[in-house]
Design an enzyme around this catalytic site. Structure first.
Site, short mmCIF file in Angstrom:
data_model
loop_
_atom_site.label_atom_id
_atom_site.label_comp_id
_atom_site.label_asym_id
_atom_site.label_seq_id
_atom_site.Cartn_x
_atom_site.Cartn_y
_atom_site.Cartn_z
N TYR A 168 9.68 4.40 16.23
CA TYR A 168 8.23 4.18 16.08
C TYR A 168 7.59 3.95 17.45
CZ TYR A 168 3.83 2.36 14.17
OH TYR A 168 2.50 2.18 13.86
N ASP A 190 -2.09 -0.88 7.72
CA ASP A 190 -1.48 -1.64 6.62
C ASP A 190 -2.25 -2.93 6.32
OD1 ASP A 190 0.33 0.37 7.01
OD2 ASP A 190 1.85 -0.90 7.95
N ARG A 197 0.82 -1.21 0.00
CA ARG A 197 0.00 0.00 0.00
C ARG A 197 0.86 1.26 0.00
NH1 ARG A 197 2.63 2.00 3.33
NH2 ARG A 197 2.65 1.82 5.58
N GLU A 215 -0.81 10.12 8.53
CA GLU A 215 0.38 9.35 8.95
C GLU A 215 0.56 9.43 10.45
OE1 GLU A 215 1.57 6.79 7.21
OE2 GLU A 215 2.05 8.23 5.63
N SER A 266 4.64 -1.64 3.08
CA SER A 266 3.94 -2.71 3.78
C SER A 266 4.13 -4.08 3.16
CB SER A 266 2.44 -2.40 3.87
OG SER A 266 2.24 -1.33 4.70
N SER A 267 5.37 -4.40 2.87
CA SER A 267 5.64 -5.75 2.38
C SER A 267 5.27 -6.78 3.44
CB SER A 267 7.11 -5.90 1.98
OG SER A 267 7.95 -5.55 3.06
N GLY A 303 8.76 0.77 3.13
CA GLY A 303 7.61 1.47 3.70
C GLY A 303 6.34 1.26 2.89
C1 GLA Z 1 3.70 1.96 9.77
C2 GLA Z 1 2.69 1.18 10.62
C3 GLA Z 1 1.28 1.71 10.42
C4 GLA Z 1 1.24 3.23 10.63
C5 GLA Z 1 2.34 3.92 9.83
C6 GLA Z 1 2.44 5.38 10.13
O1 GLA Z 1 3.44 1.75 8.42
O2 GLA Z 1 2.71 -0.18 10.25
O3 GLA Z 1 0.39 1.06 11.29
O4 GLA Z 1 1.33 3.54 11.99
O5 GLA Z 1 3.61 3.34 10.09
O6 GLA Z 1 1.31 6.04 9.70
#
Ligand code: GLA
Length: 388
Positions: free
Chosen positions: A227, A177, A31, A37, A131-132, A129
């Protein structure tokens, strides 16, 4: 490779490894988040879209021992074996943990999982970034649904995959994600309310605009540690404000922070509170085909992530400033970092007929400023997980 070509490729890999055709093929997309964000774990709104990059799994009942799931991963050059006769736990190789986590989630639901032979292949770049990991989790869940004939509710499915990420990959991610990988729809962004988990489709199918994704090809080590620090800071901000989450706060509440000691927390909260509003506003702007406003909100989101939330980096900032220099006349409405930050990708809303010009400009200038080769591609909002 489009999805059908990719499916054929994975079927071919399966055949090469196991000497028979697969019985099922399951796919789940990566995605980009268009806006919203670091709002998902604050119960806020996000506005992601599924991209035309997938993790695909081809499978059949195992011919070997009845307690083993074997996964052939030609891109990693390894095969993982998972013993399903007992509760699945973390194990080797590392990439198999996303799969292990999902299998464990189905075991928790008392789903009887058969022994399987699987071949895996992905076009979602890893660590970019996009979402693999969610794509791998959701693809696994989709395959298990097919192999067991037991479909689970899409929300439950996304939550099961999120839990796999928490417990087996050790990443305390939000729900965005996995939700978008499950629920993506062709030609639609997905406005997800992370508090109620209600979703609303936001159609974006005007051929005049396109999304351009620029992979900076950097990933700074900070990402996972920072994070969790951001999550904790948001929880602290909510505690100071006396609300269950920052979703329940408004800009006026920001005055309640004591600037001498809460300056950082104040800025983190200001990002989240303003970003939640920007996401709702952007969904409306996209719905109205108001590209200029949508683009402006994307730039504002980036500034807020850079200055207040401090999750950007020099390379992401470089792409965004080049995009700004190209400007609307050159074909760019807006651009921002997307995903967790500290590297990875930017997403830009551009004029489709200026696509080549914009890509060339960004790639040349980015190379000149950073010495790094960017990887640039475009994607329409694509469908979510499916069997083929
Ligand atoms: C990563 C996390 C998501 C989200 C983003 C930031 O991708 O997996 O859940 O928190 O960071 O928006």
């Amino acid at each position: 490779m489009n999805l059908l070509e990719l499916a054929a490729h994975v079927a071919h890999r399966f055949q090469g490894q196991y000497h028979r055709p697969p019985r099922w093929i399951a796919a789940a997309p990566g995605r980009v988040n268009v806006i919203g964000e670091h709002t998902d774990y604050n119960d806020g709104f996000v506005l992601p879209m599924a991209i035309g990059r997938y993790t695909v799994m081809a499978a059949d009942f195992a011919k070997g021992p009845s307690n083993l799931i074997s996964i052939f991963n030609p891109q990693a050059g390894t095969t993982a074996q998972i013993d399903i006769s007992r509760k699945v736990t973390r194990g080797d190789p590392d990439w198999s943990n996303y799969i292990r986590g999902v299998i464990a989630g189905f075991q928790d639901r008392q789903v009887e999982i058969p022994a399987l032979d699987i071949a895996l292949f992905s076009t979602v770049p890893m660590g970019a970034g996009l979402s693999s990991s969610a794509a791998l989790e959701v693809s696994t869940a989709t395959l298990i649904e097919a192999a067991t004939g037991q479909k689970i509710d899409p929300i439950e499915k996304a939550l099961l995959c999120q839990k796999a990420e928490h417990d087996f990959a050790g990443v305390p991610c939000g729900i965005m994600d996995q939700f978008i990988s499950v629920m993506g729809r062709e030609n639609n962004l997905l406005l997800l309310d992370c508090r109620s988990r209600e979703t609303q489709l936001v159609p974006v199918n005007d051929p005049a605009v396109a999304f351009l994704i620029v992979n900076t090809n950097v990933k700074h080590e900070l990402s996972s540690g920072e994070y969790s620090v951001r999550r904790q800071q948001c929880e602290m901000a909510a505690r100071i404000l006396g609300v269950p989450s920052l979703r329940n706060a408004g800009v006026n509440d920001l005055a309640k922070f004591q600037m001498e000691k809460d300056a950082v927390i104040f800025r983190r909260a200001r990002h989240v509170i303003s970003e939640i509003q920007r996401t709702v506003d952007a969904a409306k702007a996209f719905e109205d085909s108001d590209w200029r406003l949508a683009g402006q909100l994307m730039y504002e989101s980036h500034d807020s992530l850079r200055n207040d939330y401090e999750v950007s980096c020099a390379e992401l900032d470089a792409v965004v400033s080049i995009a700004k220099e190209v400007g609307e006349n050159g074909g760019v409405f807006g651009c921002r970092m997307t995903g967790g930050g500290f590297g990875g990708c930017t997403v830009a809303l551009i004029k489709a007929d200026k696509m080549d010009l914009v890509s060339d400009k960004i790639s040349t200038e980015y190379k000149r400023r950073t010495g790094i080769e960017a990887a640039i591609f475009t994607s329409r909002p694509g469908p979510g997980a499916q069997t083929i």
